[in-house]
Design an enzyme around this catalytic site. Structure first.
Site, mmCIF file in Angstrom:
data_model
loop_
_atom_site.group_PDB
_atom_site.id
_atom_site.type_symbol
_atom_site.label_atom_id
_atom_site.label_comp_id
_atom_site.label_asym_id
_atom_site.label_seq_id
_atom_site.Cartn_x
_atom_site.Cartn_y
_atom_site.Cartn_z
ATOM 1 N N ASN A 210 55.268 48.893 23.688
ATOM 2 C CA ASN A 210 55.603 49.845 24.759
ATOM 3 C C ASN A 210 57.090 49.766 25.076
ATOM 4 O O ASN A 210 57.829 49.019 24.435
ATOM 5 C CB ASN A 210 54.740 49.572 25.997
ATOM 6 N N ASP A 279 47.275 46.616 26.707
ATOM 7 C CA ASP A 279 45.894 46.539 27.173
ATOM 8 C C ASP A 279 44.919 46.545 26.003
ATOM 9 O O ASP A 279 43.756 46.197 26.158
ATOM 10 C CB ASP A 279 45.594 47.725 28.100
ATOM 11 N N LYS A 289 49.657 46.110 3.763
ATOM 12 C CA LYS A 289 50.298 47.316 4.290
ATOM 13 C C LYS A 289 49.421 48.542 4.024
ATOM 14 O O LYS A 289 48.968 48.746 2.883
ATOM 15 C CB LYS A 289 51.667 47.481 3.621
ATOM 16 N N PHE A 323 53.126 42.994 38.692
ATOM 17 C CA PHE A 323 53.902 44.226 38.785
ATOM 18 C C PHE A 323 52.939 45.339 38.399
ATOM 19 O O PHE A 323 52.054 45.129 37.565
ATOM 20 C CB PHE A 323 55.101 44.205 37.821
ATOM 21 N N LYS A 337 44.677 47.201 41.690
ATOM 22 C CA LYS A 337 44.980 46.116 40.726
ATOM 23 C C LYS A 337 45.125 44.788 41.457
ATOM 24 O O LYS A 337 44.676 43.751 40.979
ATOM 25 C CB LYS A 337 46.276 46.433 39.964
ATOM 26 N N LYS A 341 42.578 41.749 40.537
ATOM 27 C CA LYS A 341 43.138 40.564 39.864
ATOM 28 C C LYS A 341 43.324 39.394 40.830
ATOM 29 O O LYS A 341 43.854 38.357 40.452
ATOM 30 C CB LYS A 341 44.454 40.933 39.175
HETATM 31 O O1 PMT Z 1 61.147 45.689 31.088
HETATM 32 P P1 PMT Z 1 61.834 46.857 31.769
HETATM 33 O O2 PMT Z 1 62.322 47.884 30.781
HETATM 34 O O3 PMT Z 1 62.919 46.378 32.701
HETATM 35 O O4 PMT Z 1 60.738 47.603 32.663
HETATM 36 C C1 PMT Z 1 60.187 46.980 33.768
HETATM 37 C C2 PMT Z 1 58.670 47.267 33.925
HETATM 38 C C3 PMT Z 1 58.481 48.750 34.206
HETATM 39 C C4 PMT Z 1 57.929 46.872 32.635
HETATM 40 C C5 PMT Z 1 58.171 46.369 35.106
HETATM 41 O O5 PMT Z 1 58.864 46.699 36.274
HETATM 42 C C6 PMT Z 1 56.671 46.531 35.317
HETATM 43 O O6 PMT Z 1 56.194 47.451 35.959
HETATM 44 N N1 PMT Z 1 55.856 45.590 34.748
HETATM 45 C C7 PMT Z 1 54.412 45.660 34.727
HETATM 46 C C8 PMT Z 1 53.944 46.453 33.536
HETATM 47 C C9 PMT Z 1 52.427 46.564 33.441
HETATM 48 O O7 PMT Z 1 51.876 46.137 32.449
HETATM 49 O O8 PMT Z 1 51.820 47.042 34.481
HETATM 50 P P2 PMT Z 1 50.199 47.274 34.601
HETATM 51 O O9 PMT Z 1 50.075 48.090 35.809
HETATM 52 O O10 PMT Z 1 49.676 47.797 33.317
HETATM 53 O O11 PMT Z 1 49.606 45.825 34.806
HETATM 54 C C10 PMT Z 1 49.440 45.222 36.090
HETATM 55 C C11 PMT Z 1 49.720 43.734 36.007
HETATM 56 O O12 PMT Z 1 48.748 43.099 35.152
HETATM 57 C C12 PMT Z 1 51.075 43.384 35.445
HETATM 58 O O13 PMT Z 1 51.593 42.335 36.210
HETATM 59 C C13 PMT Z 1 50.780 42.936 34.020
HETATM 60 O O14 PMT Z 1 51.709 41.968 33.557
HETATM 61 C C14 PMT Z 1 49.389 42.322 34.163
HETATM 62 N N2 PMT Z 1 48.588 42.399 32.926
HETATM 63 C C15 PMT Z 1 48.349 43.599 32.317
HETATM 64 C C16 PMT Z 1 47.587 43.636 31.175
HETATM 65 C C17 PMT Z 1 47.063 42.428 30.644
HETATM 66 N N3 PMT Z 1 46.338 42.421 29.538
HETATM 67 N N4 PMT Z 1 47.301 41.265 31.283
HETATM 68 C C18 PMT Z 1 48.047 41.232 32.420
HETATM 69 O O15 PMT Z 1 48.260 40.152 32.999
#
Ligand code: PMT
Length: 400
Positions: A210, A279, A289, A323, A337, A341
């Site tokens: 991503n 995800d 390949k 985040f 979320k 979580k």
């Molecule tokens: O890296 P940059 O270019 O500076 O951009 C910053 C950002 C936009 C990536 C950052 O600010 C941000 O939003 N990070 C969270 C990205 C994310 O995966 O968000 P989510 O809403 O999908 O997930 C929610 C939370 O669950 C996040 O804290 C994520 O790390 C966590 N997660 C998600 C999926 C997974 N399998 N395990 C997790 O722990």
């Protein structure tokens, strides 16, 4: 606004071949809005001229305590008093020895003695001199008196020997200066920050990932370190160099990030997941390949482990912060979320905007807490947002 903004930095330059690097230090400090006053020792002036440093710093250069003109224009007491930081780079064995022994026989050693500002030495000298009992003992004594050091790097020195003694990289010196200048509200805290994307393999040469650059997560890690925390950064793939003065664990996939975060966070106080963890992953990555001739490939996906959700089930005393990257219904989705979580806070950003979120240098966030409180941090650099997030978390969560 950076940490050096509006700060008076006195830069002591002593006599070593690395004195020429003082030019870059002055330029970088000025770029970060510091007002720089250079004090050049007599031996320093054998390697670099006062005119060069004066031109770069845009301030008169103090060269000798007993130079009448210099002393009337820039008195040593006035320099000592106006300094927010006294940085000595390069620092020779001689200046380290003089300060340890209370010798004040020139402008620089006198300013060091007269100042109440923090003093940061960046030593640079021959490897054997650096390893000598005298220098090591002097440094230990100065450390115990509250003086700061940024260790020299290892490498080939101008004298031909290889080993520690080369002046630390300029960005490392400046980062230590920022740490020295910062308040330490996170002192004693062990913090884990994740950053960047993960990359999930489709075959040995292809993957999906991503847009996360890691900028936000790296800014969170650097801000925590400056505020006094012991920081481990778990980083997905990306181009940003490892930050100084913390452990950085590089991972690639969501599974690897899960292992690294779980291991590092066993005794942590705070885990901040800023990483954009995939995800989904390919149910089975192709072993060879995938050829485009006669292509008939169906991609079957399976969910990755949700790192935060798993940590949230066995939280213990750890504070968990997520985040949320949202494109719509930011408040509802972020709160959902946080609840699912079992988080102590979630920092939500709108990733549909081009000026914030993924890849940009700036961000704008809303921090949600389980008791319903919301903190808004308006548009600022990611460095500024990171400081704001830590201050909000500190005020709300760490003092309870
Ligand atoms: O890296 P940059 O270019 O500076 O951009 C910053 C950002 C936009 C990536 C950052 O600010 C941000 O939003 N990070 C969270 C990205 C994310 O995966 O968000 P989510 O809403 O999908 O997930 C929610 C939370 O669950 C996040 O804290 C994520 O790390 C966590 N997660 C998600 C999926 C997974 N399998 N395990 C997790 O722990």
């Amino acid at each position: 606004m950076g940490i050096f903004s509006g700060k008076e930095v006195v830069l002591g330059v002593t006599g070593g071949i690395a004195a020429y690097k003082a030019c870059e230090i002055v330029r970088e400090l000025r770029k970060d809005s510091a007002n720089v006053h250079v004090v050049l020792t007599r031996s320093g002036s054998q390697f670099i001229t006062p005119l060069t440093l004066q031109t770069l710093s845009k301030n008169p250069v103090a060269t000798d305590l007993f130079d009448l003109i210099s002393e009337s224009e820039i008195g040593h007491i006035s320099l000592a008093q106006r300094a927010h930081l006294l940085l000595i780079a390069p620092a020779t064995a001689n200046i380290i020895g003089k300060v340890r022994n209370g010798i004040a026989d020139d402008m620089l050693s006198t300013v060091v003695m007269a100042t109440t500002a923090p003093v940061l030495f960046a030593p640079a000298m021959n490897t054997q001199m650096y390893a000598s009992a005298a220098v090591q003992d002097n440094m230990a004594v100065l450390r115990s008196r509250g003086y700061h050091f940024v260790e020299p790097d290892e490498g080939e020195l101008a004298c031909g020997t290889v080993g520690p003694g080369r002046l630390a990289d300029v960005d490392k010196i400046l980062e230590m200066a920022r740490i020295v200048l910062s308040e330490k509200p996170l002192s004693g805290k062990k913090v884990i920050v994740s950053a960047g994307p993960t990359a999930e393999a489709l075959d040995p040469v292809r993957f999906f990932s991503n847009r996360s650059s890691g900028k936000m997560g790296y800014a969170m890690a650097r801000a925590a370190r400056r505020m006094g925390a012991q920081v481990t950064l778990v980083s997905g793939p990306g181009a940003i160099p490892a930050p100084h003065f913390m452990d950085t664990i590089r991972v690639r996939t969501a599974d690897e990030m899960f292992s690294a975060v779980s291991r590092a966070s066993a005794d942590a106080d705070v885990v901040v997941m800023c990483a954009a963890v995939a995800d989904f992953k390919a149910k089975k990555a192709a072993p060879a390949k995938i050829k485009k001739d006669g292509f008939d490939y169906r991609l079957e996906l399976s969910p990755t482990v949700d790192i935060l959700e798993t940590l949230g089930k066995k939280k213990g005393k750890r504070i968990l912060v997520g985040f949320a990257a949202e494109t719509d219904d930011l408040t509802t989705n972020a709160r959902e979320k946080m609840r699912r979580k079992n988080l102590d806070a979630i920092v939500a950003n709108d990733v549909s905007r081009a000026d914030i979120g993924f890849e940009s240098d700036d961000n704008e966030v809303r921090i949600f807490f389980p008791d319903g409180e919301i903190r808004e941090l308006p548009l600022a650099t990611k460095e500024g947002i990171a400081v704001g997030v830590w201050l909000a978390l500190n005020g709300k969560l760490f003092r309870r």
